[in-house]
Enzyme design. Structure first.
Site, short mmCIF file in Angstrom:
data_model
loop_
_atom_site.label_atom_id
_atom_site.label_comp_id
_atom_site.label_asym_id
_atom_site.label_seq_id
_atom_site.Cartn_x
_atom_site.Cartn_y
_atom_site.Cartn_z
N ALA A 95 2.52 6.56 -0.29
CA ALA A 95 3.07 6.60 0.72
C ALA A 95 4.61 5.78 0.45
CB ALA A 95 2.26 5.22 1.46
N LYS A 96 4.56 5.48 -0.76
CA LYS A 96 6.15 4.67 -1.00
C LYS A 96 6.59 3.79 0.10
CE LYS A 96 7.25 8.49 -4.13
NZ LYS A 96 6.17 9.52 -3.79
#
Lengths: 277, 277
Positions: A95-96
């Site tokens: 998802a960063k």
């Protein structure tokens, strides 16, 4: 899953393969489109075909979010399916994410509680208080971006700090040591920077590293293993397209299984040669 | 919405207020919980009450994602409601996304097409090819993190580049100039760093800046305006809790309206004093 349990899983399956479920609805085999939830059916089939050779699964959120709430429903079903097999898979929400404290806490809740992933990739730019909320949950992991494999990595990640002489990615590594430990933090290290892996291992001998890709994205499995392995393996090596989209036809599961097996066999050899089995 | 149109909207409403829809379901007035979609009902009521004083709305994705696909449904309805009023609101997906090229392209599709936001906040760590996919859509904006308002901003954003002597946030500003222009890029600048605003304005005189908060998060409106205004205003100043959660009772819309009006009146004065109306 603890670090010890992850290493035992790697030894049991003789593999440190992570399959990236970058399940773009425009790329999955067309015959699945008649299903109620084509992306979930695709993921389920891929998981079933590859699970014997795979220790981790990594859906990238972008491919689910691009379809709005429907995409998130496919993701929910996928992680639920993986969680029925909790003990034999390590799950990564690619998802960063990263935001100010209370907002990061909501992201942590989303991915580590609501969806129930083991871990989540996190971006470091906003510093400690944007990352530590993800570290407050028991048996959950942050996988921090350090050195990425794309061209843009050269824009900022190699900037040398005037004060210390260290490059930005090394500062991220060094500073983040204070936020967690080798039992709740891992790092993303792009495989194209295999020679930098030894610099990294000098700073963090015990942490697990998530390597986004080998082969197509540059850097070979042998190189990555040579510089990156540690006493508990310490590596998760990802493959997405090379497995899940190797075939777009009705034989996609057989082909995915064969590709995963190929990588697992290479990994088994690496583990054996390094006395890790 | 173009830069010119945004400035005209600011002049028309005599405001550069952005309302942050950080709509945590645990904080909205309890009487809304009996509704089918309490968060959407809350957002709708807040929008209706504040739209005369507000030029931008900024939902933070974390508060919607924490509820899984249901939360994204609330978000979809919210942006659809805002898009019925496209010409009088600028919409910001506060997502702080960023990934390798084809993945960023999926995020761009998600937020700028599927949901139809005007703009999206993006994290810079992975460099050019993680940001440019967001810039490929007509009339859409990237709002790049530069200097954030949280404590962790001090971890990396002020590191001085050995080669240039510039601080990391200045390198991000300078390098990103090549990726877009003042008609498709804005920057997030934390209000607590008001004195740094003049350094920033020296590098980017014409770009719009999104300022995450004034007051509670430090830095006053007067300071921010003093150092940050340009010939087209060039500022969007956000307020979340101070407006949307000022009251948790049945009078929450009246209170939100009053708070938004207060800020708008201060902003009208600032705009007048700077000959921008």
């Amino acid at each position: 899953m603890t670090r010890e349990q992850l290493f035992q899983l790697i030894q049991k399956k003789k593999s440190f393969l992570c399959v990236g479920l970058d399940s773009d609805i425009n790329k999955i085999p067309q015959h699945l489109l008649e299903k109620d939830d084509p992306v979930f059916e695709f993921n389920k089939a891929i998981i079933d075909a590859t699970i014997d050779y795979t220790v981790a699964y990594k859906p990238n959120l972008a491919f689910y979010e691009s379809r709005g709430s429907e995409g998130l429903i496919s993701l929910e079903k996928t992680i639920a399916y993986l969680n029925e097999r909790k003990d034999e898979v390590f799950t990564i929400a690619d998802a960063k994410r990263g935001d100010i404290g209370n907002t990061s806490a909501q992201y942590a809740k989303a991915f580590l509680e609501t969806y129930g992933f083991d871990s989540i990739t996190v971006a470091p730019y906003m510093g400690e208080d944007s990352v530590s909320p993800f570290l407050s949950l028991e048996n959950k992991w942050v996988i921090l971006l350090v050195l990425t494999s794309n061209k843009g990595a050269f824009d900022f990640q190699l900037i040398e700090n005037k004060e210390s002489g260290k490059r930005l990615f090394e500062e991220v590594l060094k500073t983040s040591q204070k936020w967690g430990n080798a039992d709740n933090m891992m790092y993303v290290v792009g495989a194209t920077k295999a020679e930098m892996l030894s610099d990294i291992r000098n700073i963090i001998p015990n942490h697990f590293l998530l390597v986004p890709g080998v082969g197509a994205q540059g850097g070979s499995l042998e190189e990555v293993a040579k510089y990156g392995l540690n006493k508990q393996c310490g590596l998760l090596v990802n493959s997405s397209r090379g497995i899940i989209f190797k075939s777009h036809g009705k034989d996609f599961t057989e082909v995915a299984k064969a590709e995963a097996k190929k990588l697992q066999e290479q990994m088994a050899e690496v583990l054996t040669n390094n006395n890790l089995l």
